[in-house]
Design a protein around this motif. Structure first.
Motif, PDB file in Angstrom:
ATOM      1  N   ALA A 199      18.869  -6.432 -13.083  1.00  0.00           N
ATOM      2  CA  ALA A 199      18.173  -5.242 -11.233  1.00  0.00           C
ATOM      3  C   ALA A 199      18.890  -4.231 -12.035  1.00  0.00           C
ATOM      4  O   ALA A 199      20.145  -4.074 -12.513  1.00  0.00           O
ATOM      5  N   PHE A 200      17.436  -3.298 -11.916  1.00  0.00           N
ATOM      6  CA  PHE A 200      17.382  -2.438 -12.378  1.00  0.00           C
ATOM      7  C   PHE A 200      18.314  -1.041 -11.252  1.00  0.00           C
ATOM      8  O   PHE A 200      19.357  -0.146 -11.482  1.00  0.00           O
ATOM      9  N   HIS A 201      18.216  -1.051 -10.113  1.00  0.00           N
ATOM     10  CA  HIS A 201      18.036  -0.843  -9.018  1.00  0.00           C
ATOM     11  C   HIS A 201      17.882  -1.398  -7.575  1.00  0.00           C
ATOM     12  O   HIS A 201      16.922  -2.402  -7.535  1.00  0.00           O
ATOM     13  N   TYR A 202      18.732  -0.786  -6.730  1.00  0.00           N
ATOM     14  CA  TYR A 202      18.376  -1.627  -5.254  1.00  0.00           C
ATOM     15  C   TYR A 202      17.944  -0.878  -4.099  1.00  0.00           C
ATOM     16  O   TYR A 202      18.235   0.354  -4.541  1.00  0.00           O
ATOM     17  N   MET A 203      16.630  -0.638  -3.800  1.00  0.00           N
ATOM     18  CA  MET A 203      16.172   0.477  -2.588  1.00  0.00           C
ATOM     19  C   MET A 203      16.114  -0.814  -1.584  1.00  0.00           C
ATOM     20  O   MET A 203      15.087  -1.501  -1.480  1.00  0.00           O
ATOM     21  N   ALA A 204      16.494   0.625   0.045  1.00  0.00           N
ATOM     22  CA  ALA A 204      15.189   0.506   0.647  1.00  0.00           C
ATOM     23  C   ALA A 204      14.181   0.416   0.650  1.00  0.00           C
ATOM     24  O   ALA A 204      13.342   2.064   0.519  1.00  0.00           O
ATOM     25  N   LYS A 205      13.187  -0.076   1.308  1.00  0.00           N
ATOM     26  CA  LYS A 205      11.962   0.641   1.472  1.00  0.00           C
ATOM     27  C   LYS A 205      11.792   1.687   2.071  1.00  0.00           C
ATOM     28  O   LYS A 205      10.906   2.232   1.925  1.00  0.00           O
ATOM     29  N   ASN A 206      12.266   2.520   2.816  1.00  0.00           N
ATOM     30  CA  ASN A 206      12.156   3.118   3.959  1.00  0.00           C
ATOM     31  C   ASN A 206      12.984   4.514   3.444  1.00  0.00           C
ATOM     32  O   ASN A 206      13.205   5.891   3.730  1.00  0.00           O
ATOM     33  N   ALA A 207      13.205   4.246   1.845  1.00  0.00           N
ATOM     34  CA  ALA A 207      13.579   5.272   1.421  1.00  0.00           C
ATOM     35  C   ALA A 207      12.620   6.422   1.427  1.00  0.00           C
ATOM     36  O   ALA A 207      13.128   7.192   1.009  1.00  0.00           O
ATOM     37  N   GLU A 216       0.869  -1.295   0.309  1.00  0.00           N
ATOM     38  CA  GLU A 216       0.221   0.572   0.184  1.00  0.00           C
ATOM     39  C   GLU A 216       1.330   1.225   0.056  1.00  0.00           C
ATOM     40  O   GLU A 216       0.598   2.125  -0.513  1.00  0.00           O
ATOM     41  N   ALA A 217       1.420   1.252   0.367  1.00  0.00           N
ATOM     42  CA  ALA A 217       2.957   2.973   1.340  1.00  0.00           C
ATOM     43  C   ALA A 217       3.362   2.706  -0.526  1.00  0.00           C
ATOM     44  O   ALA A 217       3.480   4.218  -0.903  1.00  0.00           O
ATOM     45  N   LEU A 218       3.948   1.409  -0.632  1.00  0.00           N
ATOM     46  CA  LEU A 218       4.324   2.125  -2.544  1.00  0.00           C
ATOM     47  C   LEU A 218       3.545   2.035  -3.439  1.00  0.00           C
ATOM     48  O   LEU A 218       4.135   2.904  -4.645  1.00  0.00           O
ATOM     49  N   ASP A 249       0.851   9.280 -10.670  1.00  0.00           N
ATOM     50  CA  ASP A 249       1.660   9.057 -12.039  1.00  0.00           C
ATOM     51  C   ASP A 249       1.666   7.679 -12.958  1.00  0.00           C
ATOM     52  O   ASP A 249       1.893   7.630 -13.898  1.00  0.00           O
ATOM     53  N   TYR A 250       1.089   6.428 -12.274  1.00  0.00           N
ATOM     54  CA  TYR A 250       1.374   5.245 -13.033  1.00  0.00           C
ATOM     55  C   TYR A 250      -0.133   4.027 -12.902  1.00  0.00           C
ATOM     56  O   TYR A 250      -0.595   4.114 -11.630  1.00  0.00           O
ATOM     57  N   ARG A 251      -0.307   3.258 -13.564  1.00  0.00           N
ATOM     58  CA  ARG A 251      -1.049   2.404 -13.703  1.00  0.00           C
ATOM     59  C   ARG A 251      -0.458   1.542 -12.096  1.00  0.00           C
ATOM     60  O   ARG A 251       1.163   0.874 -13.236  1.00  0.00           O
ATOM     61  N   VAL A 252      -0.668   1.663 -11.111  1.00  0.00           N
ATOM     62  CA  VAL A 252      -0.066   0.174  -9.757  1.00  0.00           C
ATOM     63  C   VAL A 252      -0.453  -0.904  -9.979  1.00  0.00           C
ATOM     64  O   VAL A 252      -2.321  -0.991  -9.640  1.00  0.00           O
ATOM     65  N   LEU A 253      -0.724  -2.582 -10.033  1.00  0.00           N
ATOM     66  CA  LEU A 253      -0.736  -3.148  -9.299  1.00  0.00           C
ATOM     67  C   LEU A 253      -0.016  -3.545  -8.303  1.00  0.00           C
ATOM     68  O   LEU A 253       1.222  -3.487  -8.354  1.00  0.00           O
ATOM     69  N   ARG A 254      -0.655  -5.231  -7.822  1.00  0.00           N
ATOM     70  CA  ARG A 254      -0.177  -5.431  -6.199  1.00  0.00           C
ATOM     71  C   ARG A 254      -0.169  -6.929  -6.463  1.00  0.00           C
ATOM     72  O   ARG A 254      -1.227  -7.220  -6.875  1.00  0.00           O
ATOM     73  N   THR A 255       0.884  -7.234  -6.115  1.00  0.00           N
ATOM     74  CA  THR A 255       0.608  -8.918  -5.585  1.00  0.00           C
ATOM     75  C   THR A 255       1.574  -9.453  -4.823  1.00  0.00           C
ATOM     76  O   THR A 255       2.527  -8.349  -4.193  1.00  0.00           O
ATOM     77  N   ALA A 256       1.154 -10.259  -3.545  1.00  0.00           N
ATOM     78  CA  ALA A 256       1.718 -11.277  -3.419  1.00  0.00           C
ATOM     79  C   ALA A 256       3.561 -11.652  -3.410  1.00  0.00           C
ATOM     80  O   ALA A 256       3.973 -12.163  -2.045  1.00  0.00           O
ATOM     81  N   THR A 257       3.034 -12.687  -4.238  1.00  0.00           N
ATOM     82  CA  THR A 257       4.095 -13.542  -4.295  1.00  0.00           C
ATOM     83  C   THR A 257       4.429 -13.170  -5.724  1.00  0.00           C
ATOM     84  O   THR A 257       4.136 -12.473  -6.568  1.00  0.00           O
ATOM     85  N   GLY A 258       5.553 -14.559  -5.396  1.00  0.00           N
ATOM     86  CA  GLY A 258       6.680 -13.964  -6.942  1.00  0.00           C
ATOM     87  C   GLY A 258       5.891 -15.328  -8.196  1.00  0.00           C
ATOM     88  O   GLY A 258       5.773 -14.876  -8.964  1.00  0.00           O
ATOM     89  N   GLU A 259       5.161 -15.861  -7.687  1.00  0.00           N
ATOM     90  CA  GLU A 259       4.494 -16.943  -8.662  1.00  0.00           C
ATOM     91  C   GLU A 259       3.268 -15.912  -9.509  1.00  0.00           C
ATOM     92  O   GLU A 259       3.638 -15.461 -10.929  1.00  0.00           O
ATOM     93  N   SER A 260       2.757 -15.121  -8.715  1.00  0.00           N
ATOM     94  CA  SER A 260       1.796 -14.363  -9.268  1.00  0.00           C
ATOM     95  C   SER A 260       2.425 -13.067 -10.224  1.00  0.00           C
ATOM     96  O   SER A 260       1.799 -12.339 -11.053  1.00  0.00           O
ATOM     97  N   ALA A 261       3.364 -12.199  -9.574  1.00  0.00           N
ATOM     98  CA  ALA A 261       4.448 -11.881 -10.209  1.00  0.00           C
ATOM     99  C   ALA A 261       4.283 -11.890 -11.620  1.00  0.00           C
ATOM    100  O   ALA A 261       4.331 -11.191 -13.009  1.00  0.00           O
ATOM    101  N   ILE A 262       5.067 -12.847 -11.741  1.00  0.00           N
ATOM    102  CA  ILE A 262       5.189 -13.112 -13.398  1.00  0.00           C
ATOM    103  C   ILE A 262       3.931 -13.431 -13.890  1.00  0.00           C
ATOM    104  O   ILE A 262       4.498 -13.490 -15.392  1.00  0.00           O
ATOM    105  N   HIS A 263       2.448 -14.598 -13.579  1.00  0.00           N
ATOM    106  CA  HIS A 263       2.193 -14.418 -13.879  1.00  0.00           C
ATOM    107  C   HIS A 263       1.197 -12.924 -15.026  1.00  0.00           C
ATOM    108  O   HIS A 263       1.293 -12.986 -16.011  1.00  0.00           O
TER     109      HIS A 263
END
Length: 145
Positions: free
Chosen positions: A99-107, A19-21, A28-42
């Motif tokens: 990866a394009f970049h690496y970021m800490a979530k608290n950025a 939710e925070a991200l 500014d963007y169309r945002v999709l969300r998912t909780a698992t890597g498997e669903s991310a690939i799909h």
């Protein structure tokens, strides 16, 4: 003609992090969300994703494996690996696998928006380069036939 909004996929097992991200980007963007890597690939396969924000701590398939699969199948998708804390070893491994970049979530929201904007700009530049290279190759082929 209105410019199409880029699609960002937020992959994180923690609902509050998703939710925070998403909140930082949805204006500014169309945002999709998912909780698992498997669903991310799909979702990457079905939704025409431009940028993936991929948390390093996922249940099931590892984030690095998701990164490898996405980069192998969708090389123009920019993947930003996120982590609850800055971990140098994880950052190095993620970058090694494309990866394009690496970021800490608290950025912070501004850092997230800046990073996604940068990823999208790089993507647009790469696509323009490929298009111009193809046009140049086609022009050269016509000149020598």
């Amino acid at each position: 003609m209105a410019e199409l909004r880029k699609t960002v996929l937020v992959v994180d097992s923690d609902e509050a992090s998703r939710e925070a991200l998403s909140g930082a980007l949805r204006r500014d963007y169309r945002v999709l969300r998912t909780a698992t890597g498997e669903s991310a690939i799909h979702m990457a396969e079905r939704e025409g994703v431009d940028v993936v924000l991929l948390d390093v701590t996922l249940p099931g398939i590892s984030a690095i494996d998701v990164l490898k699969i996405i980069k192998e199948n969708y090389p123009h998708v920019a993947v930003v690996v996120t982590s609850p804390v800055a971990e140098l070893a994880v950052a190095i491994e993620a970058m090694r696998h494309g990866a394009f970049h690496y970021m800490a979530k608290n950025a912070g929201d501004d850092a997230v928006r800046t990073l996604v904007t940068s990823a999208c700009e790089r993507q647009d530049q790469n696509r323009s380069f490929l298009r111009l290279s193809a046009e140049l190759a086609e022009q050269r082929n016509r000149e020598f036939v």
